[in-house]
Write a protein that holds these residues in place. Sequence first.
Motif, PDB file in Angstrom:
ATOM      1  N   TYR A 146     -14.048   3.598   3.341  1.00 33.98           N
ATOM      2  CA  TYR A 146     -15.042   4.124   2.397  1.00 33.98           C
ATOM      3  C   TYR A 146     -16.060   3.058   2.001  1.00 33.98           C
ATOM      4  N   PHE A 147     -15.634   1.817   1.875  1.00 35.52           N
ATOM      5  CA  PHE A 147     -16.553   0.756   1.483  1.00 35.52           C
ATOM      6  C   PHE A 147     -17.682   0.608   2.503  1.00 35.52           C
ATOM      7  N   PHE A 148     -17.347   0.654   3.797  1.00 30.95           N
ATOM      8  CA  PHE A 148     -18.357   0.421   4.831  1.00 30.95           C
ATOM      9  C   PHE A 148     -19.217   1.655   5.103  1.00 30.95           C
ATOM     10  N   THR A 149     -18.950   2.743   4.362  1.00 28.23           N
ATOM     11  CA  THR A 149     -19.849   3.889   4.394  1.00 28.23           C
ATOM     12  C   THR A 149     -21.225   3.514   3.856  1.00 28.23           C
ATOM     13  N   PHE A 150     -21.286   2.518   3.002  1.00 22.91           N
ATOM     14  CA  PHE A 150     -22.512   2.197   2.282  1.00 22.91           C
ATOM     15  C   PHE A 150     -23.254   0.991   2.861  1.00 22.91           C
ATOM     16  N   LEU A 151     -22.755   0.458   3.954  1.00 24.58           N
ATOM     17  CA  LEU A 151     -23.431  -0.630   4.647  1.00 24.58           C
ATOM     18  C   LEU A 151     -23.672  -0.214   6.091  1.00 24.58           C
ATOM     19  N   TYR A 152     -24.604  -0.880   6.741  1.00 26.94           N
ATOM     20  CA  TYR A 152     -24.944  -0.514   8.119  1.00 26.94           C
ATOM     21  C   TYR A 152     -24.016  -1.258   9.074  1.00 26.94           C
ATOM     22  N   TYR A 153     -22.777  -0.764   9.133  1.00 30.10           N
ATOM     23  CA  TYR A 153     -21.751  -1.293  10.017  1.00 30.10           C
ATOM     24  C   TYR A 153     -21.363  -0.206  11.024  1.00 30.10           C
ATOM     25  N   THR A 154     -20.614  -0.603  12.044  1.00 34.09           N
ATOM     26  CA  THR A 154     -20.228   0.332  13.101  1.00 34.09           C
ATOM     27  C   THR A 154     -19.028   1.207  12.737  1.00 34.09           C
ATOM     28  N   ASP A 155     -18.320   0.894  11.651  1.00 33.78           N
ATOM     29  CA  ASP A 155     -17.022   1.528  11.381  1.00 33.78           C
ATOM     30  C   ASP A 155     -17.076   3.045  11.165  1.00 33.78           C
ATOM     31  N   PRO A 156     -17.950   3.577  10.295  1.00 30.18           N
ATOM     32  CA  PRO A 156     -17.946   5.039  10.102  1.00 30.18           C
ATOM     33  C   PRO A 156     -18.233   5.814  11.383  1.00 30.18           C
ATOM     34  N   GLY A 157     -19.195   5.346  12.181  1.00 35.80           N
ATOM     35  CA  GLY A 157     -19.508   6.022  13.442  1.00 35.80           C
ATOM     36  C   GLY A 157     -18.387   5.885  14.448  1.00 35.80           C
ATOM     37  N   SER A 158     -17.779   4.715  14.492  1.00 37.22           N
ATOM     38  CA  SER A 158     -16.644   4.480  15.385  1.00 37.22           C
ATOM     39  C   SER A 158     -15.493   5.429  15.055  1.00 37.22           C
ATOM     40  N   VAL A 159     -15.199   5.571  13.778  1.00 41.18           N
ATOM     41  CA  VAL A 159     -14.132   6.477  13.330  1.00 41.18           C
ATOM     42  C   VAL A 159     -14.493   7.921  13.643  1.00 41.18           C
ATOM     43  N   PHE A 160     -15.749   8.294  13.422  1.00 39.96           N
ATOM     44  CA  PHE A 160     -16.195   9.666  13.648  1.00 39.96           C
ATOM     45  C   PHE A 160     -15.959  10.098  15.095  1.00 39.96           C
ATOM     46  N   PHE A 161     -16.448   9.322  16.046  1.00 42.24           N
ATOM     47  CA  PHE A 161     -16.336   9.730  17.447  1.00 42.24           C
ATOM     48  C   PHE A 161     -14.890   9.648  17.949  1.00 42.24           C
ATOM     49  N   PHE A 206     -16.520   4.331  22.391  1.00 45.28           N
ATOM     50  CA  PHE A 206     -16.545   3.059  23.123  1.00 45.28           C
ATOM     51  C   PHE A 206     -17.890   2.362  22.962  1.00 45.28           C
ATOM     52  N   MET A 207     -18.971   3.137  22.892  1.00 46.93           N
ATOM     53  CA  MET A 207     -20.314   2.567  22.703  1.00 46.93           C
ATOM     54  C   MET A 207     -20.493   1.984  21.308  1.00 46.93           C
ATOM     55  N   PHE A 208     -19.654   2.399  20.368  1.00 45.04           N
ATOM     56  CA  PHE A 208     -19.696   1.822  19.018  1.00 45.04           C
ATOM     57  C   PHE A 208     -18.827   0.568  18.930  1.00 45.04           C
ATOM     58  N   ARG A 209     -17.677   0.604  19.587  1.00 41.65           N
ATOM     59  CA  ARG A 209     -16.770  -0.545  19.577  1.00 41.65           C
ATOM     60  C   ARG A 209     -15.889  -0.476  20.823  1.00 41.65           C
ATOM     61  N   GLN A 210     -15.894  -1.553  21.588  1.00 42.21           N
ATOM     62  CA  GLN A 210     -15.235  -1.531  22.898  1.00 42.21           C
ATOM     63  C   GLN A 210     -13.736  -1.268  22.801  1.00 42.21           C
ATOM     64  N   THR A 211     -13.099  -1.758  21.731  1.00 44.90           N
ATOM     65  CA  THR A 211     -11.643  -1.567  21.606  1.00 44.90           C
ATOM     66  C   THR A 211     -11.250  -0.108  21.424  1.00 44.90           C
ATOM     67  N   ASN A 212     -12.226   0.774  21.182  1.00 45.39           N
ATOM     68  CA  ASN A 212     -11.914   2.198  21.052  1.00 45.39           C
ATOM     69  C   ASN A 212     -11.445   2.809  22.358  1.00 45.39           C
ATOM     70  N   ILE A 213     -11.572   2.076  23.446  1.00 47.27           N
ATOM     71  CA  ILE A 213     -11.034   2.567  24.719  1.00 47.27           C
ATOM     72  C   ILE A 213      -9.519   2.774  24.611  1.00 47.27           C
ATOM     73  N   VAL A 214      -8.887   2.015  23.713  1.00 40.91           N
ATOM     74  CA  VAL A 214      -7.440   2.169  23.495  1.00 40.91           C
ATOM     75  C   VAL A 214      -7.130   3.578  23.007  1.00 40.91           C
ATOM     76  N   TRP A 215      -8.021   4.142  22.176  1.00 41.54           N
ATOM     77  CA  TRP A 215      -7.755   5.477  21.632  1.00 41.54           C
ATOM     78  C   TRP A 215      -8.078   6.569  22.650  1.00 41.54           C
ATOM     79  N   THR A 216      -8.853   6.234  23.676  1.00 41.46           N
ATOM     80  CA  THR A 216      -8.982   7.134  24.821  1.00 41.46           C
ATOM     81  C   THR A 216      -7.652   7.205  25.569  1.00 41.46           C
TER      82      THR A 216
END
Length: 463
Positions: A133-148, A172-182
């Motif tokens: 929730y904290f990073f919802t208010f900053l321009y970080y990759t986390d909310p988009g990474s979680v969304f996809f 994966f385009m938001f954060r490379q380690t998300n390939i693990v969740w694929t």
Amino acid sequence: SAAMSGTFLLSCLLFAAINRHQRGPYMDEAFHVPQAQAYCHGRFLQWDPMITTLPGLYLVSVGAVKPAVWLFGWTGSVVCSVGMLRFINLLFSAGNFYLLYLLQFKIHQKNKAVSDFQRILSTLTLAMFPTLYFFTFLYYTDPGSVFFTLFAYLMCLYGNHKTSALLGFCGFMFRQTNIVWTVFCAGNVVAEKLSEAWKTKLQKKKDGKISSRKGSFSDLIRILQFLVEYLTSAKNLVTLTALTWPYIILVTVFFVFVVINGGIVVGDRSSHEACLHFPQLFYFLSFTVFFSFPHLLTPTKIREFLLSLRKHPVQYSLIAVISLFLIWKFTYVHKYLLADNRHYTFYVWRKVFQRHEFVKYVLVPAYIFAGWSFTDTLKSKSIFWILMFFVCLLAVTVPQKLLEFRYFILPFLIYRLNIPFPSLYRQLLELTFYIVVNAVTFYVFLNRTFQWPNSDEMQRFMW
């Protein structure tokens, strides 16, 4: 919809307050914002070498901002301003709220005892998860990474594997380690097939003494033998490949990217070196117990753990010895952890782990309890699902040298989504705890500013 709208309205008010106090880019925003602004102006070949993730966030930002610019006639500094870019994550947070609700409905659809109010309450709690929730208010990759990633998981559960793989590529385009969740999504399919085959085998043998959820050593050996037999069968491999081919293609693309890029990290690799940092698993388990204490840290859980400890002293002694060895040989301390006093991890490390050399070893019993409690809450899942999840958990945490709470967001959410629904009292306790943590976090971020001796820039404490 009322809960989602109310949460979004509250977030908008908090968003306005944060942007009044911190108008310019802060922390990693100093890299992300200029890069997104370059994309906004059509300079797609410009790239900041300090950025380590792929450009998914910037591409989505441009795709969202440009139509709004044409529609509303915005010009000048409003276009791709810091506030405008941050607002993209506020939209992602609304999407995450809805996805969390749909995931809980799908995962627990067979549990008729769960009311709609409990589902909404649990969704609200997870949407308010402090680190996310904290990073919802900053321009970080986390909310988009979680969304996809959550969207890909949802599509996987509904059997739309091509769509899931496509969404996994976006993650994966938001954060490379998300390939693990694929791989995790593909693992869900494999685990389901393994569970079906295992049940069929038990029925054929008419052996009611063992199941895929018992934990004795002999049962584990039999399950491992079954895994070897099943996965070495050409027919079974063809079946699994036919089911998971979209994920296999995406993982193949990932390996091609790694070969061409010369590593998983783009840009600055000096500060993001992969290593076997096994204590990261212990940190994650501790993090999970802290944020799920109404479910994991209860008198009943403690009694059951002590009973298990008394029944299996040899097994727990062996686990303790292995844990001590892993801490001794594989503990790494990143330079950022020691140098950047704006992050909470800096104070956790200094106040706890740096008090004495032996503190990291003394914490082993707590780690063992955390691991037992964590696994115990997943006992409603099949043994194959649990094995698959732990493999993905190890893959996403252990290679990270830096202790960073943001890396724990996705594994925590997936874990939390898959545990049984707790009682209403525990849900309310968890939500209250999250609200208090968020309130303290934002108060400290906005009001407890400080300056470094060699800098005029205002510094703020954050996750």
